[in-house]
Design a protein around this motif. Sequence first.
Motif, PDB file in Angstrom:
ATOM      1  N   GLY A 165      98.704  17.553  92.647  1.00  0.00           N
ATOM      2  CA  GLY A 165      97.776  17.888  91.422  1.00  0.00           C
ATOM      3  C   GLY A 165      98.162  16.950  90.294  1.00  0.00           C
ATOM      4  O   GLY A 165      98.119  17.504  89.070  1.00  0.00           O
ATOM      5  N   ILE A 166      98.692  15.766  90.397  1.00  0.00           N
ATOM      6  CA  ILE A 166      99.072  14.767  89.231  1.00  0.00           C
ATOM      7  C   ILE A 166      98.508  13.335  89.745  1.00  0.00           C
ATOM      8  O   ILE A 166      98.248  13.221  90.920  1.00  0.00           O
ATOM      9  CB  ILE A 166     100.926  14.787  89.432  1.00  0.00           C
ATOM     10  CG1 ILE A 166     101.517  14.255  90.692  1.00  0.00           C
ATOM     11  CG2 ILE A 166     101.146  16.207  88.682  1.00  0.00           C
ATOM     12  CD1 ILE A 166     102.831  14.159  90.655  1.00  0.00           C
ATOM     13  N   HIS A 167      98.620  12.595  88.578  1.00  0.00           N
ATOM     14  CA  HIS A 167      98.261  11.190  88.757  1.00  0.00           C
ATOM     15  C   HIS A 167      98.697  10.243  87.852  1.00  0.00           C
ATOM     16  O   HIS A 167      99.238  10.784  86.855  1.00  0.00           O
ATOM     17  CB  HIS A 167      96.682  11.103  89.178  1.00  0.00           C
ATOM     18  CG  HIS A 167      95.819  11.547  87.923  1.00  0.00           C
ATOM     19  ND1 HIS A 167      95.645  12.676  87.330  1.00  0.00           N
ATOM     20  CD2 HIS A 167      95.352  10.536  86.803  1.00  0.00           C
ATOM     21  CE1 HIS A 167      95.029  12.660  86.206  1.00  0.00           C
ATOM     22  NE2 HIS A 167      94.725  11.320  85.619  1.00  0.00           N
ATOM     23  N   VAL A 168      98.762   9.046  88.060  1.00  0.00           N
ATOM     24  CA  VAL A 168      99.267   8.208  87.131  1.00  0.00           C
ATOM     25  C   VAL A 168      98.081   7.520  86.323  1.00  0.00           C
ATOM     26  O   VAL A 168      97.210   6.827  86.724  1.00  0.00           O
ATOM     27  CB  VAL A 168     100.033   6.826  88.019  1.00  0.00           C
ATOM     28  CG1 VAL A 168     100.718   5.781  87.016  1.00  0.00           C
ATOM     29  CG2 VAL A 168     101.094   7.244  89.025  1.00  0.00           C
ATOM     30  N   VAL A 169      98.443   7.477  84.858  1.00  0.00           N
ATOM     31  CA  VAL A 169      97.301   6.753  84.143  1.00  0.00           C
ATOM     32  C   VAL A 169      98.267   5.796  83.083  1.00  0.00           C
ATOM     33  O   VAL A 169      99.482   5.968  82.870  1.00  0.00           O
ATOM     34  CB  VAL A 169      96.679   7.909  83.327  1.00  0.00           C
ATOM     35  CG1 VAL A 169      95.632   8.784  84.256  1.00  0.00           C
ATOM     36  CG2 VAL A 169      97.698   8.584  82.580  1.00  0.00           C
ATOM     37  N   ARG A 170      97.494   4.845  82.614  1.00  0.00           N
ATOM     38  CA  ARG A 170      98.251   3.941  81.563  1.00  0.00           C
ATOM     39  C   ARG A 170      97.963   4.953  80.236  1.00  0.00           C
ATOM     40  O   ARG A 170      97.229   5.742  80.189  1.00  0.00           O
ATOM     41  CB  ARG A 170      97.092   2.768  81.315  1.00  0.00           C
ATOM     42  CG  ARG A 170      97.601   1.771  82.192  1.00  0.00           C
ATOM     43  CD  ARG A 170      96.780   0.494  81.830  1.00  0.00           C
ATOM     44  NE  ARG A 170      97.169  -0.646  82.934  1.00  0.00           N
ATOM     45  CZ  ARG A 170      98.257  -1.272  83.045  1.00  0.00           C
ATOM     46  NH1 ARG A 170      99.557  -0.826  82.293  1.00  0.00           N
ATOM     47  NH2 ARG A 170      98.433  -2.162  83.927  1.00  0.00           N
ATOM     48  N   LEU A 171      99.131   4.604  79.385  1.00  0.00           N
ATOM     49  CA  LEU A 171      99.115   5.446  78.139  1.00  0.00           C
ATOM     50  C   LEU A 171      97.768   5.039  77.495  1.00  0.00           C
ATOM     51  O   LEU A 171      97.417   3.727  77.457  1.00  0.00           O
ATOM     52  CB  LEU A 171     100.317   4.854  77.429  1.00  0.00           C
ATOM     53  CG  LEU A 171     101.694   5.719  77.500  1.00  0.00           C
ATOM     54  CD1 LEU A 171     102.703   5.213  76.827  1.00  0.00           C
ATOM     55  CD2 LEU A 171     101.507   7.210  77.719  1.00  0.00           C
TER      56      LEU A 171
END
Length: 145
Positions: free
Chosen positions: A94-100
Amino acid sequence: MVDRKDIGSWLTGPDTSGISKYPGERLGLPESGPGSIARAGRRLIAIIIDWGIALLISNFAFAGDSWATLGIFAAEQILLVGTLGYSIGHRVAGIHVVRLGGGAPGPLAGLVRALLLCLVVPAVIFDPDHRGLHDKAMNTVLVRM
């Protein structure tokens, strides 16, 4: 002459004015819920799942060669994180990578993050916001969905 104001006092303790109350506060992220920093438990679950998938594929296709396992793991990270923003393990946890500042990480971020993650050390050196060197290098953050 030196007085007490010049040297301070050990009784007052360290200066905590620059310390945030929770991981992600300095980045403008919420303390909990969607969009908050992914904690260590979820990250560990995700990497165990991703490594397990790479190990299974490696065992069937390459007789368990350790370099093949690492290559498969890296390929999964590069392709999935670079295009979708999450790997299979990330999705399950339930997690994902995003740009700040929002947005998908993109292919370059997927590549750099995967290469640094495969070196292990950049991933275990992290700041108070739980961002490893692989995230800091690409200005990304791993958040809860």
